[in-house]
Enzyme design. Structure first.
Site: not given
Ligand code: DOR
Ligand code: ZN
Length: 345
Positions: A14, A16, A100, A137, A175, A248
């Protein structure tokens, strides 16, 4: 005291990575540590089709520094309008590994998310049939629900009914942050799993208010009380293959974090495996890290386990106050100005 730890190279289930200059800034941190990562699709605009995922994948590979091998595992952003044919295309693509589910409004760039799962019945049925995982999520968005209860309420009111309607659907509750999440996943069917972040293993909600408000500890789902952190840690070290690593790591520029309305997300990729080693070591369970970090996720996704290895050494490492991110905006990493207990060779 164990001074080093060698394990099969881990994967991040997971992550970003953002796009453009931000992508180029953060990608090396992950690619140095992890062989593969499940890449979240919450870009602006979101990655909703196989064609968009192919382009995003090309941009990730183009941003990879020479000499680093890394495989991005793409995901598609489920919307009220996702057609069953898009699931077929994802399944056939060979590089899209999941969809997702962001409940609309739940978190960063979730405005295009699902307003009601009833709108997704055709896509979900196809995912169940083809074995395409749904990554969830797991928070309700009703502002009347206490923010610390949103995961538990989601499990009861959305996830449990979803799995009653689609009992063979492959699901990752992403998460997880609560005992409720641990219990639900543990007791669900075998094709239901969960990722756990390092920051949720290391911190409880006191970290949001330690000496003042701490925007760099604000993420979603928000940190929970100590009993929940302990439940997550016990699940992570249990050896149960339903629980595996997903950082995450979610970069946001310092300006958007240190603001009157700060963004949600912790940047942990600079220490993506080291932080887990710290959590497992504190629980006396370093021997359980390899399964959690390197085996169980690959097994869940039906991908081969990695074969090369990494080595971590017990060395105190200083974390910089900031990392380069965007022109005019820095990135504040997790543990900024403090130390890590492990270093990856
Ligand atoms: O803390 C988070 N940041 N939770 C999420 O679900 C998205 C993520 C983000 O893309 O910044
Ligand atoms: Zn995330």
């Amino acid at each position: 005291m164990q001074l080093s730890l060698t394990l099969i190279r881990p994967d991040d289930w997971h992550l970003h990575l953002r796009d453009d200059a931000a992508l180029a800034a953060v990608l090396p941190d992950t690619a140095r540590r992890f062989a593969r990562a499940i890449v979240m699709p919450n870009l602006k605009p979101p990655v909703t089709t196989v064609a968009l995922a192919a382009q995003y994948r090309d941009r990730i590979l183009a941003a990879l520094p020479a000499g680093l091998r890394f495989t991005p595992l793409m995901t598609l952003y489920l919307t009220d309008n996702t057609a069953a044919a898009e699931v077929d295309a994802a399944h056939a693509s060979g590089f899209v590994h999941a969809f997702k589910l962001y409940p609309a409004g739940a978190t960063t760039n979730s405005d295009a998310g699902v307003t009601d799962l009833k709108n997704c019945v055709a896509a979900l049925a196809r995912m169940e049939k083809l074995g395409v995982p749904l990554l969830v999520h797991g928070e309700v968005t009703d502002p009347a629900v206490d923010v610390f209860d949103r995961e538990a309420v989601f499990i009861d009111t959305v996830l449990a009914p979803l799995l009653r309607d689609f009992p063979a659907l492959k699901v990752v509750l992403e998460h997880i942050t609560t005992q409720n999440g641990v219990d639900f996943v543990r007791d669900a069917a075998t094709q239901v799993a969960a990722t756990i972040t390092a920051h949720h293993l290391l911190l409880n909600r006191n970290a949001l208010f330690a000496g003042g408000i701490r925007p760099h500890h604000y993420c979603l789902p928000v940190l929970k009380r100590e009993t929940h952190r302990r439940a997550l840690l016990n699940a992570a070290i249990s050896g149960n293959p339903k629980f595996f690593l997903g950082t995450d790591s979610a970069p946001h520029g310092q300006r958007t974090k240190e603001s009157a309305c700060g963004c949600a997300g912790c940047y942990t990729a600079h220490a993506g495996i080291e932080l887990y080693a710290e959590a497992f070591d504190a629980a006396g369970a370093l021997d359980r890290l390899e399964g959690f970090a390197s085996f169980f996720g690959a097994d869940f996704y039906g991908l081969p386990r990695n074969t090369d290895r990494i080595t971590l050494r017990r060395v105190t490492v200083a974390v910089p106050d900031t990392l380069d991110y965007l022109p005019g905006d820095m990135l504040v990493p997790f543990r900024a100005g403090e130390t890590l207990a492990w270093r990856m060779e």
